[in-house]
Design a protein around this motif. Structure first.
Motif, PDB file in Angstrom:
ATOM      1  N   GLN A  71     -22.621 -38.397  40.082  1.00 49.76           N
ATOM      2  CA  GLN A  71     -23.854 -38.859  40.702  1.00 49.76           C
ATOM      3  C   GLN A  71     -24.998 -38.837  39.694  1.00 49.76           C
ATOM      4  N   VAL A  72     -25.945 -39.772  39.882  1.00 49.61           N
ATOM      5  CA  VAL A  72     -27.121 -39.815  39.021  1.00 49.61           C
ATOM      6  C   VAL A  72     -28.031 -38.652  39.397  1.00 49.61           C
ATOM      7  N   ALA A  73     -28.951 -38.320  38.502  1.00 51.59           N
ATOM      8  CA  ALA A  73     -29.873 -37.222  38.763  1.00 51.59           C
ATOM      9  C   ALA A  73     -30.659 -37.469  40.043  1.00 51.59           C
ATOM     10  N   LEU A  74     -31.244 -36.387  40.549  1.00 51.39           N
ATOM     11  CA  LEU A  74     -31.963 -36.473  41.811  1.00 51.39           C
ATOM     12  C   LEU A  74     -33.163 -37.401  41.725  1.00 51.39           C
ATOM     13  N   THR A  75     -33.730 -37.530  40.538  1.00 51.80           N
ATOM     14  CA  THR A  75     -34.894 -38.404  40.405  1.00 51.80           C
ATOM     15  C   THR A  75     -34.530 -39.878  40.481  1.00 51.80           C
ATOM     16  N   GLY A  76     -33.263 -40.199  40.295  1.00 47.51           N
ATOM     17  CA  GLY A  76     -32.860 -41.599  40.337  1.00 47.51           C
ATOM     18  C   GLY A  76     -33.069 -42.339  39.045  1.00 47.51           C
ATOM     19  N   GLU A  77     -33.618 -41.681  38.018  1.00 45.39           N
ATOM     20  CA  GLU A  77     -33.840 -42.333  36.740  1.00 45.39           C
ATOM     21  C   GLU A  77     -32.558 -42.308  35.908  1.00 45.39           C
ATOM     22  N   PRO A  78     -32.251 -43.394  35.216  1.00 46.24           N
ATOM     23  CA  PRO A  78     -31.036 -43.408  34.392  1.00 46.24           C
ATOM     24  C   PRO A  78     -31.186 -42.450  33.223  1.00 46.24           C
ATOM     25  N   PRO A  79     -30.113 -41.779  32.816  1.00 49.42           N
ATOM     26  CA  PRO A  79     -30.209 -40.826  31.693  1.00 49.42           C
ATOM     27  C   PRO A  79     -30.352 -41.557  30.364  1.00 49.42           C
ATOM     28  N   GLY A  80     -30.806 -40.820  29.380  1.00 48.88           N
ATOM     29  CA  GLY A  80     -30.944 -41.376  28.044  1.00 48.88           C
ATOM     30  C   GLY A  80     -29.607 -41.495  27.339  1.00 48.88           C
ATOM     31  N   ILE A  81     -29.646 -42.092  26.148  1.00 48.93           N
ATOM     32  CA  ILE A  81     -28.419 -42.321  25.402  1.00 48.93           C
ATOM     33  C   ILE A  81     -27.799 -41.008  24.948  1.00 48.93           C
ATOM     34  N   VAL A  82     -28.647 -40.014  24.615  1.00 52.89           N
ATOM     35  CA  VAL A  82     -28.121 -38.726  24.165  1.00 52.89           C
ATOM     36  C   VAL A  82     -27.419 -38.014  25.304  1.00 52.89           C
ATOM     37  N   VAL A  83     -28.030 -38.034  26.482  1.00 50.69           N
ATOM     38  CA  VAL A  83     -27.416 -37.390  27.641  1.00 50.69           C
ATOM     39  C   VAL A  83     -26.106 -38.085  27.996  1.00 50.69           C
ATOM     40  N   THR A  84     -26.061 -39.418  27.883  1.00 51.47           N
ATOM     41  CA  THR A  84     -24.841 -40.157  28.192  1.00 51.47           C
ATOM     42  C   THR A  84     -23.716 -39.800  27.225  1.00 51.47           C
ATOM     43  N   VAL A  85     -24.030 -39.727  25.943  1.00 50.16           N
ATOM     44  CA  VAL A  85     -23.006 -39.369  24.954  1.00 50.16           C
ATOM     45  C   VAL A  85     -22.486 -37.954  25.206  1.00 50.16           C
ATOM     46  N   VAL A  86     -23.396 -37.008  25.470  1.00 57.48           N
ATOM     47  CA  VAL A  86     -22.976 -35.633  25.750  1.00 57.48           C
ATOM     48  C   VAL A  86     -22.144 -35.586  27.029  1.00 57.48           C
ATOM     49  N   ALA A  87     -22.506 -36.392  28.023  1.00 53.99           N
ATOM     50  CA  ALA A  87     -21.738 -36.425  29.267  1.00 53.99           C
ATOM     51  C   ALA A  87     -20.328 -36.948  29.022  1.00 53.99           C
ATOM     52  N   ILE A  88     -20.179 -37.943  28.157  1.00 54.23           N
ATOM     53  CA  ILE A  88     -18.843 -38.479  27.853  1.00 54.23           C
ATOM     54  C   ILE A  88     -17.980 -37.422  27.187  1.00 54.23           C
ATOM     55  N   PHE A  89     -18.535 -36.765  26.149  1.00 55.79           N
ATOM     56  CA  PHE A  89     -17.760 -35.720  25.466  1.00 55.79           C
ATOM     57  C   PHE A  89     -17.479 -34.549  26.406  1.00 55.79           C
ATOM     58  N   ARG A  90     -18.433 -34.254  27.264  1.00 48.90           N
ATOM     59  CA  ARG A  90     -18.209 -33.159  28.209  1.00 48.90           C
ATOM     60  C   ARG A  90     -17.122 -33.513  29.207  1.00 48.90           C
ATOM     61  N   ALA A  91     -17.094 -34.763  29.648  1.00 46.47           N
ATOM     62  CA  ALA A  91     -16.042 -35.186  30.577  1.00 46.47           C
ATOM     63  C   ALA A  91     -14.669 -35.113  29.923  1.00 46.47           C
TER      64      ALA A  91
END
Length: 488
Positions: free
Chosen positions: A185-205
């Motif tokens: 799910q996207v953050a509670l604010t509804g704003e799309p994450p930045g590129i750094v957060v997306t890359v970290v999320a991919i490696f974390r997944a």
């Protein structure tokens, strides 16, 4: 008038920034493509290297064109005057250094073409190196004084990024994505994450998926008779991982990690010696003496030592021998010693470990010759002959260094029978570090304030410095000490 000058300065700075952007980005693109092309085997069938080299050549050509235009404008305005001034400064430097030798200058202090060229390069680089020195020293001091704030900021940013990556969406092809299961799910604010957060999320997944599968199937290998299906799955998974690693190794072999030298590389460096050691950029950042100024400085130091030798010889001939023998001139060659200790480091850059022992041994022998000459000032009756021998040795060292013969700064007959010097500078550095560390620990354990603790550490460091070095080392020679140069 001042407002007009300030406006003109602002316009010049803005124009320089525009030109810098136009030159920087093509050069940066060319450097990236060039570095990628160096990782590709020239014999690849897909012609990847050829395409990358052409693209890099175009970007490099555009950057060189813009840079050449800027250099042409510079040379027609300020560059010509700067070069003429530096050449005039080098000529005046040599005239000043040879002045006291008088009619014997051509015999005792001959100036070769290599020495003249290196000294001219030093005069050209020193003003720019001084500016770079000030800026780099200020930057490093600023970082040192704000190190705690920087570490705290980086830690907070990493913690925030890691927390945001826990509920950031991942692509469909990553674990927990659309292809693998329910997307995050996207953050509670509804704003799309930045590129750094997306890359970290991919490696974390990927990490969470690998850890979950390993925790599920690998324990079955300890008791395969109880969980045969999971043990077989774990074994097949390990085999597939091994096959994947072998495939990546094969792809790496096809692309090639270090292809042979190109035609341009042969022209620039026929020996194909790798000029950039590991972590070279960090060493360059921490070194306060940049570039050409550091490589050419030993020749300037040796020329200054020769000037002192000429002055002492003239004083000996005009005062000591004719008027009074009580006042005898003496020459301190500590500057020559320090540049000899590190001559092979600053002249050639990285040296293989197998050759370092030879370079250090030869440097110790040359320093031993210099110290013997210093001692002969108080031993020999004919001190003028000692000064002439000093001049000959220093001229030979300067010429050999300028020619790149750092493993033959002196002839074997000059170092024959000389006791090599011993570099014990690391002992003083260890004692100084232990004293300051002990003072810092003692101040921290006491109930003094932070300001008082800082003053105590500073006072202890200053007292230890005076006791260890006294008048043998000036503050400007601290960098030489850190390079391992010793006066014993």
């Amino acid at each position: 008038m001042l407002e007009l000058l300030w406006s003109a300065l602002i316009v010049v700075i803005e124009a320089a920034l525009i030109v810098f952007r136009l030159v920087f980005w093509p050069l940066l693109l060319g450097a990236i493509l060039w570095s990628i092309s160096k990782q590709v085997d020239p014999r690849d069938m897909l012609r990847v290297r050829r395409f990358l080299e052409r693209t890099a050549a175009l970007a490099e050509g555009a950057g060189h064109f813009l840079l050449g235009m800027c250099l042409r404008v510079y040379r027609r305005t300020l560059g010509g005057a700067y070069l003429r001034r530096s050449r005039r400064g080098a000529a005046q430097h040599l005239v000043w250094a040879r002045r006291d030798f008088g009619q014997d200058a051509s015999r005792l202090f001959p100036v070769s073409r290599q020495v003249r060229t290196v000294l001219r390069s030093w005069h050209q680089a020193v003003p720019l190196a001084a500016v770079a020195y000030i800026f780099k020293a200020y930057f490093l001091l600023l970082v040192l004084l704000n190190l705690g704030s920087l570490v705290d900021t980086v830690t907070r940013w990493l913690s925030h990024t890691w927390a945001e990556s826990g509920h950031a969406p991942v692509p469909w092809w990553a674990p927990s994505g659309g292809l693998w299961g329910p997307a995050r799910q996207v953050a509670l604010t509804g704003e799309p994450p930045g590129i750094v957060v997306t890359v970290v999320a991919i490696f974390r997944a990927f990490g969470e998926a690998i850890w979950g599968k390993a925790a599920q199937y690998l324990p079955a290998l300890a008791a395969p008779e109880g969980r045969p299906a999971e043990a077989a799955t774990a074994m097949i998974g390990l085999v597939l991982v091994l096959v994947l690693l072998l495939a990546l190794r094969a792809v790496r072999g096809v692309l090639g990690r270090r292809p042979g030298p190109s035609r341009d590389g042969h022209k620039r460096n026929p020996g194909f010696v790798d000029p950039l050691p590991r972590w070279w950029w960090l060493r360059s950042l921490m070194s306060l003496r940049p570039g050409v100024a550091s490589c050419t400085r030993p020749v300037a130091v040796l020329v200054d030592c020769l000037a002192r030798v000429g002055s002492a010889r003239r004083y000996y001939q005009t005062v000591t021998r004719t008027r009074s023998t009580f006042y005898v001139a003496r020459v301190d060659l500590s500057g020559a010693e320090r540049v000899v200790w590190s001559a092979w480091k600053v002249r050639h850059g990285p040296v293989r470990g197998a050759l370092r022992r030879d370079y250090r041994k030869h440097a110790a022998e040359v320093v031993g010759v210099i110290r013997r000459l210093e001692a002969r000032q108080d031993i020999d009756d004919n001190t003028g002959q000692v000064f002439e021998e000093m001049a000959r040795v220093l001229v030979t060292i300067a010429e050999r260094y300028a020619s790149g013969n750092t493993l033959a700064l002196l002839d074997p007959r000059d170092v024959d029978g000389v006791e090599p010097a011993v570099d014990r500078e690391w002992v003083r550095l260890v004692i100084l570090g232990v004293a300051m560390t002990g003072a810092a620990i003692a101040a921290g354990l006491s109930e003094l304030s932070a300001a008082a603790s800082t003053q105590i550490v500073a006072v202890v460091g200053a007292v230890a410095w005076v006791l260890l070095y006294r008048d043998r080392l000036s503050p400007g020679d601290v960098l030489d000490v850190m390079r391992g140069q010793s006066r014993k």
